[in-house]
Design an enzyme around this catalytic site. Structure first.
Site, short mmCIF file in Angstrom:
data_model
loop_
_atom_site.label_atom_id
_atom_site.label_comp_id
_atom_site.label_asym_id
_atom_site.label_seq_id
_atom_site.Cartn_x
_atom_site.Cartn_y
_atom_site.Cartn_z
CE LYS A 18 -3.91 -2.22 2.38
NZ LYS A 18 -4.89 -2.08 3.48
CE1 TYR B 19 -9.71 -2.91 0.54
CE2 TYR B 19 -8.79 -0.70 0.40
CZ TYR B 19 -8.67 -2.03 0.77
OH TYR B 19 -7.52 -2.48 1.37
CG PHE C 296 -13.16 1.69 7.27
CD1 PHE C 296 -12.68 1.09 6.11
CD2 PHE C 296 -13.84 0.91 8.19
CE1 PHE C 296 -12.87 -0.26 5.87
CE2 PHE C 296 -14.03 -0.46 7.96
CZ PHE C 296 -13.54 -1.03 6.78
NE ARG D 75 -6.87 -12.40 5.08
CZ ARG D 75 -7.25 -11.11 5.02
NH1 ARG D 75 -7.14 -10.44 3.88
NH2 ARG D 75 -7.74 -10.51 6.07
CB THR E 4 -7.52 -5.88 9.65
OG1 THR E 4 -8.00 -6.99 8.90
CG2 THR E 4 -7.84 -4.58 8.94
NE ARG F 11 -2.48 -5.77 7.01
CZ ARG F 11 -3.66 -6.24 6.59
NH1 ARG F 11 -4.26 -7.21 7.27
NH2 ARG F 11 -4.22 -5.75 5.51
CG ASN G 31 -3.57 -2.42 6.92
OD1 ASN G 31 -3.41 -2.03 5.76
ND2 ASN G 31 -4.65 -3.07 7.30
CG HIS H 296 -5.26 -5.94 -0.34
ND1 HIS H 296 -6.46 -5.87 0.33
CD2 HIS H 296 -5.46 -6.79 -1.39
CE1 HIS H 296 -7.34 -6.64 -0.31
NE2 HIS H 296 -6.76 -7.20 -1.35
CD GLU I 212 -9.05 -8.30 -3.56
OE1 GLU I 212 -9.81 -7.90 -2.66
OE2 GLU I 212 -7.95 -8.83 -3.33
P1 GDP Z 1 -7.95 -6.73 5.35
O1 GDP Z 1 -8.58 -7.80 4.49
O2 GDP Z 1 -7.16 -7.29 6.50
O3 GDP Z 1 -7.16 -5.71 4.56
O4 GDP Z 1 -9.16 -5.93 6.07
P2 GDP Z 1 -10.60 -5.42 5.57
O5 GDP Z 1 -10.96 -6.03 4.26
O6 GDP Z 1 -11.54 -5.59 6.72
O7 GDP Z 1 -10.40 -3.84 5.39
C1 GDP Z 1 -9.81 -3.30 4.23
C2 GDP Z 1 -8.87 -2.20 4.63
O8 GDP Z 1 -9.62 -1.10 5.16
C3 GDP Z 1 -7.88 -2.54 5.76
O9 GDP Z 1 -6.73 -3.23 5.33
C4 GDP Z 1 -7.53 -1.16 6.28
O10 GDP Z 1 -6.61 -0.48 5.41
C5 GDP Z 1 -8.89 -0.45 6.19
N1 GDP Z 1 -9.65 -0.60 7.45
C6 GDP Z 1 -10.20 -1.72 8.00
N2 GDP Z 1 -10.84 -1.46 9.14
C7 GDP Z 1 -10.69 -0.12 9.35
C8 GDP Z 1 -11.14 0.79 10.37
O11 GDP Z 1 -11.80 0.40 11.34
N3 GDP Z 1 -10.78 2.11 10.22
C9 GDP Z 1 -10.06 2.56 9.15
N4 GDP Z 1 -9.76 3.87 9.07
N5 GDP Z 1 -9.63 1.74 8.17
C10 GDP Z 1 -9.94 0.43 8.27
#
Ligand code: GDP
Length: 138
Positions: free
Chosen positions: A9, A49, A57, A85, A91, A102, A112, A115, A126
């Protein structure tokens, strides 16, 4: 053999972590079958996304994902979706296991570093979002 989409990222690229992340991918013996540096537009990040469009968010994360260059890669390997993963970590970096990418480098639940696709269905969506079949060396 499975394929997954990996992104370093914008925070990872700006912190100089491209090499570090790729070193970990190679150490895990994932095969990198496609790779490029991109700078997503806000609209491209919103499309990527889209599953999160109702989340609070969504605006923030799509602004972040379009804030600078990112490295997109396709990884190939046995069970690579879950194995990658594991290396990424949770996350929320505060909940990530020691030694994960991470845990080592994230500074924020949003910023973080990496992805990774979370299922075969999302991996297919994707990968095709960023690469056509001629760009995947398979
Ligand atoms: P991942 O699959 O571990 O990347 O997690 P998710 O698919 O749930 O979320 C996608 C991305 O959104 C995450 O990697 C973070 O960059 C962001 N994100 C997830 N949860 C939060 C949150 O609670 N707050 C904010 N600001 N960003 C979030």
């Amino acid at each position: 053999m499975e394929k997954t989409l990996s992104i370093i990222k914008p925070d990872g690229v700006s912190k100089g972590l491209i090499g570090e992340v790729i070193k970990r991918l190679e150490a895990a013996e994932f095969q990198i079958v496609a790779m490029k540096l991109i700078n997503m537009t806000k609209a491209q990040a919103q499309g990527f996304y889209a599953v999160h469009k109702e989340r609070p968010f969504f605006d923030s994360v799509t602004t972040f994902m379009s804030s600078g260059p990112a490295v997109v890669m396709v990884l190939k390997g046995v069970n690579v979706i879950a194995e990658y993963r594991k290396i990424m970590g949770a996350t929320d970096y505060k909940k990530a296991d020691e030694g994960t990418i991470r845990k080592s480098y994230a500074t924020d639940i949003e910023k973080n570093v990496v992805h990774g696709s979370d299922s075969p269905e999302t991996a297919a969506f994707e990968i095709s979002y960023f690469f056509n079949r001629f760009e995947i060396v398979d």
